[in-house]
Design an enzyme around this catalytic site. Structure first.
Site, PDB file in Angstrom:
ATOM      1  N   ASN A  62       6.662 -19.306  31.393  1.00 36.80           N
ATOM      2  CA  ASN A  62       5.914 -19.155  30.268  1.00 36.80           C
ATOM      3  C   ASN A  62       4.422 -19.801  30.721  1.00 36.80           C
ATOM      4  O   ASN A  62       3.937 -19.464  31.632  1.00 36.80           O
ATOM      5  CB  ASN A  62       6.389 -19.869  29.145  1.00 36.80           C
ATOM      6  CG  ASN A  62       5.686 -19.303  27.774  1.00 36.80           C
ATOM      7  OD1 ASN A  62       5.446 -18.131  27.649  1.00 36.80           O
ATOM      8  ND2 ASN A  62       5.601 -20.262  26.770  1.00 36.80           N
ATOM      9  N   GLU A  74      15.530 -19.137  21.510  1.00 37.19           N
ATOM     10  CA  GLU A  74      15.111 -20.141  22.445  1.00 37.19           C
ATOM     11  C   GLU A  74      15.167 -21.779  21.678  1.00 37.19           C
ATOM     12  O   GLU A  74      14.863 -22.681  22.118  1.00 37.19           O
ATOM     13  CB  GLU A  74      13.499 -19.982  22.725  1.00 37.19           C
ATOM     14  CG  GLU A  74      12.600 -19.697  21.814  1.00 37.19           C
ATOM     15  CD  GLU A  74      12.588 -18.157  21.046  1.00 37.19           C
ATOM     16  OE1 GLU A  74      13.205 -17.931  20.350  1.00 37.19           O
ATOM     17  OE2 GLU A  74      11.679 -17.483  21.651  1.00 37.19           O
ATOM     18  N   ASP A  76       1.496 -24.249  20.518  1.00 35.22           N
ATOM     19  CA  ASP A  76       1.743 -23.328  21.339  1.00 35.22           C
ATOM     20  C   ASP A  76       0.894 -23.861  22.669  1.00 35.22           C
ATOM     21  O   ASP A  76       1.175 -24.767  23.270  1.00 35.22           O
ATOM     22  CB  ASP A  76       1.147 -22.146  20.740  1.00 35.22           C
ATOM     23  CG  ASP A  76       1.509 -21.077  21.759  1.00 35.22           C
ATOM     24  OD1 ASP A  76       1.700 -21.082  23.018  1.00 35.22           O
ATOM     25  OD2 ASP A  76       1.750 -19.959  21.470  1.00 35.22           O
ATOM     26  N   ARG A 107      12.265 -17.167  31.417  1.00 40.28           N
ATOM     27  CA  ARG A 107      11.139 -16.493  31.940  1.00 40.28           C
ATOM     28  C   ARG A 107      10.088 -17.675  31.978  1.00 40.28           C
ATOM     29  O   ARG A 107      10.293 -18.394  31.343  1.00 40.28           O
ATOM     30  CB  ARG A 107      10.401 -15.403  31.261  1.00 40.28           C
ATOM     31  CG  ARG A 107       9.755 -15.654  30.035  1.00 40.28           C
ATOM     32  CD  ARG A 107       9.024 -14.583  29.463  1.00 40.28           C
ATOM     33  NE  ARG A 107       8.442 -14.437  28.211  1.00 40.28           N
ATOM     34  CZ  ARG A 107       7.433 -15.382  27.758  1.00 40.28           C
ATOM     35  NH1 ARG A 107       6.813 -16.050  28.735  1.00 40.28           N
ATOM     36  NH2 ARG A 107       7.065 -15.405  26.578  1.00 40.28           N
ATOM     37  N   GLU A 116      -2.236 -14.759  26.146  1.00 42.48           N
ATOM     38  CA  GLU A 116      -1.925 -16.235  26.410  1.00 42.48           C
ATOM     39  C   GLU A 116      -2.689 -16.293  27.654  1.00 42.48           C
ATOM     40  O   GLU A 116      -3.296 -15.843  28.374  1.00 42.48           O
ATOM     41  CB  GLU A 116      -0.439 -16.279  27.048  1.00 42.48           C
ATOM     42  CG  GLU A 116       0.389 -16.932  25.827  1.00 42.48           C
ATOM     43  CD  GLU A 116       0.144 -18.287  25.731  1.00 42.48           C
ATOM     44  OE1 GLU A 116      -0.707 -18.760  26.496  1.00 42.48           O
ATOM     45  OE2 GLU A 116       0.999 -19.196  24.770  1.00 42.48           O
TER      46      GLU A 116
END
Length: 311
Positions: A120, A141, A222, A118, A26
């Site tokens: 991202n 989520e 994404d 968390r 990522e």
């Protein structure tokens, strides 16, 4: 004309970077000064650097940290990076070569009591401000929208948006005065009017919708990047595709196809900023080449380098 367009669409080339695997790759960030692509292996607490000149990937584990949500070089401090470790943004020291990186200090923290969340994806805006958000990573989520999107500047943290499922892709267009944002659980890309002097985003509007007729077929947007003409490149976590989209019309200009399903993010880089570097994931037993980082050439487009974080 139609045939010419077809040939143009077929002209790109997708190639793997050598030894570039990340289980949950990522956050690709092109560092122009070092001609290097920095990215993370989120669930391994890993930092990676692809050196363009050497055509080689260096990998480091952050000591004592199981998570690394993003990596942002810090302005004026060549070996320091801001990294998302759980709900903390830590300053991490790495020389870009050693197999270990060390936490130096904490920059700031969000949602201290929400232990199932968390940080991202995160980026810096063109002025060097931090933008990034949280997601639920324990449990569903899509059901628990307890994430938020933040701006951090000069020691001050502001909430830009609440009710976030999975805070994800971010991009800015200075010419159009726009900020683009993806919450994966909304299945869409939103644009905001953006004031580059104040860092304030207003007037959200859907510019690209990835819903299909049946919810189980919805594509999951994404990561995100933008080219110099203002076109968006939207990675799909379950679609093996990056969509090149005109945000003014919502039209797909190009579908960039990959030999693996979970496409997480993209960033332009290379000496001419015309190579699209693409991270992927190997979650839920995806077969090889899942988790490989790719380069896409021949797109006939250029992007912007990553911006260092000003602290």
């Amino acid at each position: 004309v139609y045939i010419c367009l077809l040939i143009l669409q077929m002209s790109y080339k997708v190639e793997p970077l050598p030894d570039s695997f990340a289980g949950l790759g990522e956050g690709p960030h092109w560092d122009e000064a070092r001609q290097s692509l920095y990215y993370v292996d989120i669930e391994a607490g890993g930092l990676l650097r692809y050196d363009y000149q050497q055509n080689k990937v260096y990998k480091a584990k952050i000591e004592g940290e199981p998570l690394a949500g993003f990596v942002l070089p810090i302005e004026g401090r060549p070996q320091e990076f801001a990294v998302g470790c759980g709900r903390r943004v830590e300053i991490v020291q790495w020389d870009g070569v050693s197999p270990t990186a060390k936490v130096v200090r904490q920059l700031f923290q969000v949602q201290p009591l929400l232990e199932k969340n968390r940080l991202n994806d995160a980026k810096t805006d063109p002025r060097g401000r931090f933008f990034g958000g949280t997601m639920r990573y324990i449990g569903d989520e899509f059901e628990f929208r307890h994430g938020e999107l933040y701006r951090w500047e000069a020691g001050q943290t502001s909430v830009i948006k609440g009710d976030v499922g999975i805070s994800n892709g971010l991009a800015w267009d200075e010419k159009a005065k726009k900020f683009y944002y993806i919450d994966t659980t909304d299945y869409e890309v939103k644009s905001y009017d953006y004031d580059f002097e104040t860092g304030v985003a207003t007037n959200p509007k859907v510019v690209f919708n990835l819903r299909k007729t049946s919810p189980k077929d919805h594509l999951l947007p994404d990561g995100l990047t933008i080219d110099t003409e203002g076109n968006l490149y939207v990675a799909t976590f379950n679609g093996a595709t990056i969509f090149k989209v005109n945000p003014n019309t919502g039209k797909v200009l190009l579908e960039i196809k990959f030999p693996t399903k979970q496409i997480t993010s993209a960033a332009f880089g290379g000496p001419n900023l015309d190579i699209l570097y693409v991270t992927t994931a190997a979650k839920f037993d995806q077969p090889a080449p899942a988790g490989t980082t790719f380069k896409v050439t021949g797109l006939n487009a250029t992007g912007f380098p990553g911006v260092n974080l000003k602290i």
